[in-house]
Motif scaffolding. Sequence first.
Motif, PDB file in Angstrom:
ATOM      1  N   UNK A 166      41.359  42.113  32.776  1.00  0.00           N
ATOM      2  CA  UNK A 166      42.067  41.436  31.681  1.00  0.00           C
ATOM      3  C   UNK A 166      42.922  42.427  30.901  1.00  0.00           C
ATOM      4  N   UNK A 167      42.355  43.596  30.613  1.00  0.00           N
ATOM      5  CA  UNK A 167      43.096  44.607  29.861  1.00  0.00           C
ATOM      6  C   UNK A 167      44.342  45.046  30.632  1.00  0.00           C
ATOM      7  N   UNK A 168      44.190  45.337  31.911  1.00  0.00           N
ATOM      8  CA  UNK A 168      45.336  45.787  32.717  1.00  0.00           C
ATOM      9  C   UNK A 168      46.418  44.716  32.833  1.00  0.00           C
ATOM     10  N   UNK A 169      46.004  43.456  32.835  1.00  0.00           N
ATOM     11  CA  UNK A 169      46.959  42.363  32.967  1.00  0.00           C
ATOM     12  C   UNK A 169      47.466  41.856  31.626  1.00  0.00           C
ATOM     13  N   UNK A 170      46.949  42.406  30.535  1.00  0.00           N
ATOM     14  CA  UNK A 170      47.372  41.981  29.205  1.00  0.00           C
ATOM     15  C   UNK A 170      46.926  40.571  28.863  1.00  0.00           C
ATOM     16  N   UNK A 171      45.751  40.188  29.341  1.00  0.00           N
ATOM     17  CA  UNK A 171      45.257  38.834  29.133  1.00  0.00           C
ATOM     18  C   UNK A 171      44.072  38.798  28.179  1.00  0.00           C
ATOM     19  N   UNK A 172      44.022  37.779  27.360  1.00  0.00           N
ATOM     20  CA  UNK A 172      42.871  37.517  26.509  1.00  0.00           C
ATOM     21  C   UNK A 172      41.812  36.860  27.388  1.00  0.00           C
ATOM     22  N   UNK A 173      40.610  37.449  27.507  1.00  0.00           N
ATOM     23  CA  UNK A 173      39.581  36.863  28.361  1.00  0.00           C
ATOM     24  C   UNK A 173      39.302  35.385  28.077  1.00  0.00           C
ATOM     25  N   UNK A 174      39.488  34.958  26.853  1.00  0.00           N
ATOM     26  CA  UNK A 174      39.248  33.557  26.503  1.00  0.00           C
ATOM     27  C   UNK A 174      40.251  32.618  27.168  1.00  0.00           C
ATOM     28  N   UNK A 175      41.351  33.179  27.699  1.00  0.00           N
ATOM     29  CA  UNK A 175      42.387  32.362  28.351  1.00  0.00           C
ATOM     30  C   UNK A 175      42.379  32.552  29.871  1.00  0.00           C
ATOM     31  N   UNK A 176      41.294  33.139  30.379  1.00  0.00           N
ATOM     32  CA  UNK A 176      41.184  33.444  31.804  1.00  0.00           C
ATOM     33  C   UNK A 176      40.138  32.539  32.455  1.00  0.00           C
ATOM     34  N   UNK A 177      40.445  32.063  33.657  1.00  0.00           N
ATOM     35  CA  UNK A 177      39.472  31.356  34.487  1.00  0.00           C
ATOM     36  C   UNK A 177      39.158  32.273  35.667  1.00  0.00           C
ATOM     37  N   UNK A 178      37.900  32.633  35.787  1.00  0.00           N
ATOM     38  CA  UNK A 178      37.466  33.507  36.874  1.00  0.00           C
ATOM     39  C   UNK A 178      36.865  32.651  37.978  1.00  0.00           C
ATOM     40  N   UNK A 179      37.363  32.825  39.194  1.00  0.00           N
ATOM     41  CA  UNK A 179      36.882  32.072  40.347  1.00  0.00           C
ATOM     42  C   UNK A 179      35.995  32.993  41.167  1.00  0.00           C
ATOM     43  N   UNK A 180      34.768  32.566  41.384  1.00  0.00           N
ATOM     44  CA  UNK A 180      33.839  33.399  42.129  1.00  0.00           C
ATOM     45  C   UNK A 180      33.056  32.615  43.151  1.00  0.00           C
ATOM     46  N   UNK A 181      32.264  33.354  43.938  1.00  0.00           N
ATOM     47  CA  UNK A 181      31.446  32.706  44.963  1.00  0.00           C
ATOM     48  C   UNK A 181      29.979  33.116  44.876  1.00  0.00           C
ATOM     49  N   UNK A 223      34.761  29.966  33.965  1.00  0.00           N
ATOM     50  CA  UNK A 223      34.547  30.261  35.376  1.00  0.00           C
ATOM     51  C   UNK A 223      34.436  28.983  36.182  1.00  0.00           C
ATOM     52  N   UNK A 224      34.702  29.139  37.456  1.00  0.00           N
ATOM     53  CA  UNK A 224      34.466  28.087  38.429  1.00  0.00           C
ATOM     54  C   UNK A 224      34.028  28.775  39.711  1.00  0.00           C
ATOM     55  N   UNK A 225      33.455  28.008  40.623  1.00  0.00           N
ATOM     56  CA  UNK A 225      32.907  28.613  41.827  1.00  0.00           C
ATOM     57  C   UNK A 225      33.429  27.927  43.079  1.00  0.00           C
ATOM     58  N   UNK A 226      33.479  28.702  44.157  1.00  0.00           N
ATOM     59  CA  UNK A 226      33.820  28.189  45.470  1.00  0.00           C
ATOM     60  C   UNK A 226      32.650  28.479  46.408  1.00  0.00           C
ATOM     61  N   UNK A 227      32.462  27.626  47.398  1.00  0.00           N
ATOM     62  CA  UNK A 227      31.328  27.786  48.303  1.00  0.00           C
ATOM     63  C   UNK A 227      31.698  28.521  49.581  1.00  0.00           C
ATOM     64  N   UNK A 228      32.684  29.390  49.521  1.00  0.00           N
ATOM     65  CA  UNK A 228      33.093  30.139  50.707  1.00  0.00           C
ATOM     66  C   UNK A 228      32.206  31.351  50.961  1.00  0.00           C
ATOM     67  N   UNK A 229      31.355  31.688  50.028  1.00  0.00           N
ATOM     68  CA  UNK A 229      30.477  32.844  50.171  1.00  0.00           C
ATOM     69  C   UNK A 229      29.109  32.450  50.703  1.00  0.00           C
TER      70      UNK A 229
END
Length: 97
Positions: free
Chosen positions: A47-62, A77-83
Amino acid sequence: GVLTNDAVVYAHAVVSTNRVKELFQTVHWADDVPEAKPKPDGLLLCCQELGLDPKRVVYIGDSPTDGSAAKSAGCCSTAVTSGANSAPALVNTSVDP
């Protein structure tokens, strides 16, 4: 950005092989931060490197650790079942309502 607990070489290979490397401005792995996921350090660095406020980020994980890291960082956050994890495991730990 891409954040993985796997080796960064693997992360670069995955995004290159899938021809999406140009879509990501930052790629990090566990050794880039003091504590790996489920701690928020890696997400906060991205987030810091991209200049983004974490509160405005959606993290996609598995994995459940992705959801925990997102919550600790203040991200949605949201999840994918590819893992390797089942949908119920991901729903119970990773997805924000």
